[in-house]
Write a protein that holds these residues in place. Structure first.
Motif, short mmCIF file in Angstrom:
data_model
loop_
_atom_site.label_atom_id
_atom_site.label_comp_id
_atom_site.label_asym_id
_atom_site.label_seq_id
_atom_site.Cartn_x
_atom_site.Cartn_y
_atom_site.Cartn_z
N ARG A 119 -8.83 41.04 -49.34
CA ARG A 119 -9.39 41.68 -48.15
C ARG A 119 -10.50 40.83 -47.53
N THR A 123 -10.56 39.51 -43.70
CA THR A 123 -11.56 39.93 -42.73
C THR A 123 -12.45 38.79 -42.27
N GLU A 158 -3.89 41.64 -39.24
CA GLU A 158 -4.78 42.75 -38.93
C GLU A 158 -4.36 44.01 -39.69
N ALA A 161 -5.17 43.68 -43.41
CA ALA A 161 -6.58 43.96 -43.69
C ALA A 161 -6.85 45.46 -43.67
N ALA A 165 -8.37 48.10 -46.67
CA ALA A 165 -9.74 48.28 -46.16
C ALA A 165 -10.68 48.86 -47.21
#
Length: 450
Positions: A119, A123, A158, A161, A165
């Motif tokens: 992650r 990010t 996106e 990720a 989260a």
């Protein structure tokens, strides 16, 4: 039924038309193998330690034992050349003492820790997009998960990720009980190494925890994000660095299903359910007429060894138990026959392992037999040249095959028949010559001394 054959005697086990290999793989490495198989086809990795810039080891077992111990030399050489090493192990192992960072998470939480690293890489935008675009099935995933959205790699990253989260560094600190900064450290080292990031996982959390196979998959996610699969200093599929020669004539695939190894209750089993054998025989009220344990000590290896003792004690479950073993052990004492098999210097053996990022092959010969040949004798078997009654396993299987099928009517003896003496068993010289005849390169110089 037999315990696990090595890859060079496997044709001798496969000649009968039913799969009957009962092994320790399920309690050993099957979970990690599944994760790797689902990720890049091969069931084990081959790390290029020598050229790596960052090495992540999930447990140190491989580097201190098994046939991977040549890795230890390459790991230390890489460290001397500037590579950094992180070892994830609940124990302070030998390899941990050489690590730049020893990480001891709560057992079973390793997957959460690695997802937190993934992650953070996502990010922070530290992803090898060219590798992801070319070598992953991101487009198929995106078409399924977000068919109305833009069909771009950026959109896929996106969504990825967003999927992870919750796996923040703070979450990992609590869930995995690791020090603050651990996730950031791992992400920074992987990003710095890029395509020269390598790793290893074999047993450890993969074998010891429910769902451990997912840890191998998450590890492969990190390699995909960093573009370090099949690269210098990265991670190869083991088939790139290992050569498995076979004779030109091999038995056909097995034609009969064996529910004592592959019960219908577990249709998704990736390896035979071998550790359940005593329970399956009892529940199915079935029997194995002859069971060979080959370099396998199930009474000791499996978690319910007493169930195996109970099985061996009852002729209604195991008619005849033959232990092929170089040592006396907990399983051998329950055998009807204990046949001493040779150690490395007492048998022919073809060797090829994924010890580094190159393909090699080696050949061992029984020392006393070869010494006799050099002294002018003409040994035809290892039996009589090895100490005591130690026989060579490959010769034993060939002899047994011809004893079972003396006139060839069963169709199995022909796979181990002498090319020059029809109807007679092949010698080790003939059999190994057939094996090496399929190896490109060495055959031309194999007869030269040195």
């Amino acid at each position: 039924a037999t315990a696990p054959p090595d890859r060079h005697t496997r044709p001798q086990h496969a000649a009968p038309p039913i799969y009957a290999h009962n092994s320790h793989t399920t309690v050993c490495s099957a979970s990690a193998r599944l994760g790797f198989s689902l990720s890049f086809g091969d069931d084990r990795p081959s790390p290029d330690y020598a050229n790596a810039k960052f090495i992540l080891l999930i447990s140190a077992h491989l580097e201190t034992g098994h046939y991977f111990n040549p890795h230890a030399q390459r790991i230390i050489e890489a460290k001397n050349n500037g590579a950094r090493i992180a070892v994830v192990d609940t124990r302070l192992s030998n390899t941990s003492t050489h690590a730049d960072r020893w990480i001891s998470p709560w057992p079973g939480s390793e997957g959460a820790m690695l997802l937190a690293v993934a992650r953070l890489l996502l990010t922070s935008g530290r992803v090898d997009k060219d590798f992801m675009r070319r070598w992953t099935n991101w487009a198929d995933c995106l078409a399924s998960k977000d068919p109305e959205g833009p069909q771009t790699l950026e959109r896929y990253l996106e969504l990825l990720a967003e999927e992870y989260a919750e796996y923040t560094p703070e979450y990992a600190m609590v869930e995995c009980q690791i020090e603050e900064g651990t996730i950031e450290y791992l992400a920074d080292r992987i990003a710095e190494a890029g395509s020269a990031f390598t790793s290893h996982l074999w047993r450890s959390t993969a074998a010891g925890n429910l769902g451990g196979w997912q840890v191998a998959r998450i590890l492969m996610l990190l390699h995909s994000l960093s573009g370090s699969v099949g690269t210098k200093g990265g991670l190869n599929p083991n088939s790139w660095d290992k050569f498995v020669p076979k004779p030109s004539l091999n038995p056909p695939p097995n034609s009969r299903w064996n529910e004592r190894l592959w019960p219908k209750e577990w249709p998704l089993a990736h390896y035979e359910m071998s550790f359940l054998l005593p329970h399956l025989l009892r529940e199915q009220d079935s029997k194995i007429d002859v069971y060979f344990t080959r370099v396998y000590n199930p009474v000791w290896t499996n978690p319910d060894g007493c169930s195996w003792i109970e099985m061996f004690e009852h002729a209604s479950r195991i008619g005849c138990h033959v232990a092929l073993t170089p040592t006396w052990n907990e399983t051998a004492q329950w055998a009807d026959y204990v046949l001493p098999m040779g150690l490395a210097p007492e048998r022919h053996d073809v060797m090829s392992q994924e010890t580094h990022a190159a393909t090699w092959i080696g050949f061992r010969q029984p020392v006393k037999r070869e010494y006799g040949r050099l002294e002018g004798a003409n040994p035809q078997t290892t039996l009589g040249y090895n100490p005591g009654e130690v026989w060579e396993e490959a010769e034993f299987w060939i002899a047994l095959t011809h004893a079972i099928d003396p006139d060839g009517s069963l169709g199995i003896a022909r796979y181990f028949e002498s090319p020059d003496r029809p109807g007679e068993p092949s010698t080790m010289h003939e059999y190994r010559s057939a094996v090496f005849g399929t190896v490109p390169g060495p055959s031309a110089s194999a007869g030269q001394p040195g």
